[in-house]
Design an enzyme around this catalytic site. Structure first.
Site, PDB file in Angstrom:
ATOM      1  CD  GLU A 166      27.240 -20.606  49.047  1.00  7.95           C
ATOM      2  OE1 GLU A 166      26.249 -20.031  49.548  1.00  7.95           O
ATOM      3  OE2 GLU A 166      28.331 -20.723  49.645  1.00  7.95           O
ATOM      4  CD  GLU A 365      23.141 -22.425  51.519  1.00  9.62           C
ATOM      5  OE1 GLU A 365      23.800 -21.541  52.107  1.00  9.62           O
ATOM      6  OE2 GLU A 365      23.661 -23.422  50.992  1.00  9.62           O
TER       7      GLU A 365
END
Length: 464
Positions: A166, A365
């Site tokens: 991220e 995720e």
């Protein structure tokens, strides 16, 4: 209906070094930005639980890996802490860290769980942050040395590498919206930070391939689909495209296509916010794209044309170009304040198939954080988290549909294996298949969802 997944599908969960390992006397780890920030402002952290009190994977990894096996994992992602391996961010390697990560990797493999290893998960060594962190070009070179060292030390066994998790989050949190250290609000600096992350990723990929390692290397992006309030309103559509360029395509296009989105370049040029670029950088980014893409998905972003006049900062901000839209009737996770929109995971995979060469990818995720899970506890200490089972099933149904339509998605990892520390939120919201009792030396108890996940992965699918 039976949802059956392809053979050798990657089932497991994801975590990170700074959120699980803990800090121990004489472990040789250097300070990172989270250790420092907690030291300076402990009240910023929920119940003042800091990174030294995480779920103690450093000492409990053998027990935890057995629990992974017991909950149906064939793969597991974590990260190597830069500040653990290089206490000063560069220079001397900490041999205790080498021993620890070797032991973890070997234990995973011995239990038929493939290690997926990420290199950067928000944990800038403080020695480098003091010199500017990702703002400083020197950090890019230090990162490449860190990455190359990891490949040399562990690449004989680790065949799935990821450069960043991220990367937009350090940009948003540290340089726009003040939820990560160093709490700066400056879009020009934010752009430079993001650019250096992209460049560091490409340089690490280049080194990996030059070393002729036999695995593959990618990046993990949190892709948050930007849906316009009204698809028939050109202003809403334009606003959503800008949000998508800033928060998604900035890293997606540069990682997969090797180039930055033209609409983002034009926007940044208009406000004189283009990053400092050195000769050869763009060629490096173009020639060193990812082999594999990790997709983190939690919630959608809903956008409408700019209506408010409130400024978030003195200078330019992304929010100058759009407003967030609260859709009536949306389904919510009230604990986290996030919308639950399962179809978003299908829309991401479809976009990757149609517009990004159907790149090999996996859901890296997906998860549901719940506060106060002790309200659902049984006499034996297990937690009846049926809401988490429903959440996973509903998302996997859309992953299955994407596969049926030709998506090149290879697996599904939940966030997370066991309840872990989550930055300033600490243990406020619990995400794990396994409960962690902080009052009892981090005692682990498998939740109902963990038992269900084992049954599901044994069958490589589930019945609706």
């Amino acid at each position: 209906m039976k949802y059956q997944f392809p053979e050798n599908f990657w089932w497991g969960s994801a975590a990170s070094g700074p959120q699980t390992e803990g800090v121990y006397e004489d472990d040789g780890k250097g300070q990172n930005i989270w250790d420092y920030w907690y030291e300076q402002e402990p009240t910023k952290f929920f119940h003042q639980v800091g990174p030294e009190k995480t779920s103690r994977f450093y000492e409990k990894y053998k027990e935890d890996i057995q629990l992974m096996k017991e909950t149906g994992h064939n793969s597991f992602r974590t990260s190597i802490q830069w500040s653990r391996l290089f206490p000063e961010g560069a220079g001397k390697v900490n041999q205790k860290a080498v021993d620890f990560y070797n032991a973890v990797i070997n234990e995973l493999i011995a239990n038929d769980i493939e290690p997926f290893i990420n290199l950067y998960h928000f944990d800038m060594p403080m020695a480098l942050q003091e010199k500017g962190g990702w703002l400083n070009r020197e950090t890019v070179e230090a990162y490449v040395v860190f990455a190359k060292t990891c490949f040399e030390l562990f690449g004989d066994r680790v065949k799935k590498w990821f450069t960043h998790n991220e990367p937009v989050v350090p940009v948003e949190g540290g340089y726009l919206y003040q939820f990560h250290y160093p709490n700066v609000v400056d879009m020009k600096k934010a752009v430079q930070v993001g650019y250096h992350e992209v460049l560091a990723s490409a340089k690490a990929i280049k080194v990996y391939h030059e070393m002729n390692q036999t695995g593959e290397i990618g990046i993990i992006l949190n892709l948050t689909p930007s849906y316009p309030r009204d698809e028939n309103n050109p202003e809403d559509v334009k606003a959503a495209a800008i949000a998508d360029a800033i928060f998604n395509r900035s890293f997606l296009d540069s990682s997969v296509k090797g180039e930055f989105p033209q609409d983002l370049i034009e926007l940044l040029r208009d406000i004189d916010h283009l990053p400092e670029i050195e000769t050869g950088d763009l060629e490096t980014i173009k020639e060193n794209t990812v082999d594999l893409l990790g997709v983190n998905y939690y919630q959608p972003r809903r956008i409408k044309a700019k209506e408010t006049t409130t400024k978030l900062a003195e200078g330019p901000m992304p929010d100058d170009y759009f407003d967030n839209y609260i859709m009536p009737g949306r389904k919510m996770n009230p604990y986290r304040g996030w919308e639950i929109y399962e179809k978003g995971i299908y829309d991401i995979l479809t976009n990757l198939r149609e517009n990004y060469g159907n790149i090999r990818c996996f859901i890296s995720e997906n998860g549901m954080g719940v506060e106060g899970e002790e309200d659902y506890i049984n006499a034996d200490g297990s937690i009846e988290d049926d809401y988490r089972i429903e959440f996973v099933k509903d998302h996997l149904a859309y992953v299955h549909q994407a596969i049926q339509e030709g998506s090149n998605v290879q697996g599904y990892h939940m966030w997370t294996c066991m309840d872990n520390w989550s930055w300033t939120n600490a243990y406020k919201n619990r995400y794990g298949f396994i409960a962690v009792d902080l009052e009892q030396e981090g005692k682990r108890t498998i939740k109902k969802s963990g038992r269900w996940f084992k049954e599901m992965t044994d069958q490589n699918g589930f019945n609706a």
